[in-house]
Design a protein around this motif. Sequence first.
Motif, short mmCIF file in Angstrom:
data_model
loop_
_atom_site.label_atom_id
_atom_site.label_comp_id
_atom_site.label_asym_id
_atom_site.label_seq_id
_atom_site.Cartn_x
_atom_site.Cartn_y
_atom_site.Cartn_z
N TYR A 183 -7.87 5.75 -7.07
CA TYR A 183 -8.32 7.12 -7.26
C TYR A 183 -9.81 7.09 -7.57
O TYR A 183 -10.35 6.10 -8.04
N ASN A 212 0.84 -1.19 0.00
CA ASN A 212 0.00 0.00 0.00
C ASN A 212 0.88 1.25 0.00
O ASN A 212 1.80 1.36 0.81
N LEU A 216 1.22 9.83 -1.61
CA LEU A 216 0.52 10.15 -2.86
C LEU A 216 0.29 11.65 -2.98
O LEU A 216 0.46 12.23 -4.05
N LYS A 266 -6.33 7.89 -3.31
CA LYS A 266 -6.52 7.17 -2.05
C LYS A 266 -5.49 6.05 -1.96
O LYS A 266 -5.08 5.50 -2.99
N ASP A 267 -5.13 5.69 -0.74
CA ASP A 267 -4.31 4.49 -0.60
C ASP A 267 -5.20 3.28 -0.86
O ASP A 267 -6.42 3.42 -1.00
N SER A 268 -4.62 2.11 -0.95
CA SER A 268 -5.41 0.92 -1.31
C SER A 268 -6.38 0.50 -0.22
O SER A 268 -7.22 -0.36 -0.44
N ALA A 308 -1.44 7.51 1.73
CA ALA A 308 -2.08 8.69 1.15
C ALA A 308 -1.17 9.92 1.25
O ALA A 308 -1.13 10.75 0.33
N PHE A 358 -2.38 1.90 -5.17
CA PHE A 358 -3.21 2.99 -4.70
C PHE A 358 -4.46 3.03 -5.56
O PHE A 358 -4.58 2.29 -6.54
N THR A 363 -6.35 11.33 0.19
CA THR A 363 -5.42 12.43 0.44
C THR A 363 -6.22 13.63 0.94
O THR A 363 -7.44 13.67 0.80
#
Length: 186
Positions: free
Chosen positions: A176, A49, A55, A113-115, A52, A174, A120
């Motif tokens: 989105y 992962n 990212l 977004k993280d997984s 965020a 990640f 974010t």
Amino acid sequence: MMKKRNLFLAIASVAILFSTSCSKDDDNTTAQVDTEALANSQNATEDENIPATTLEGGINIAGATKVTGLPPAPNSNLDFDMSGTKNEAFQRTGFDIVLSSNSTLEGAYIVFKDSEGNATGTYFDVPASAFGTSRNNSSRMATKAPMVNRRSRLMPPNNDIDVDFDSSIPAGQFCYAICVYDASEM
């Protein structure tokens, strides 16, 4: 006696060659195991992962405005299609978000977004003027997603959004979320 010595030298030479070639095979087996271990390690890294916070600082979209907070909630059903649900991205390069629509799009909101689904603290407002067209950007797309480039020759032109990574984005996963808008929803 000379023949025995020549025969002995020939046998000794063959034995030396044989042991040398066995040694090389052992080195190749070790190299193959090392290569497989490296590939397995890299594949495991790609499954991690990406946080965020990483990212948020490492993604850029040319022509877009980075806005603090969450994007506006969708309020209608504009027609758009994203071919496939999974994009491949490349470190230090990024990826393209390819979408098509029968509607006249004025832009898109994108939040990363993280997984695990943690967003974010910012999102990108991407105006349609920052969109590219797959057929016109084929050389750029060839370096990011060769399959998308080939697909674009078979399908009508798609709008694409060029998402770039800086060196802080590691290998990993990640997500989105994207929402498109037209002139009435701006």
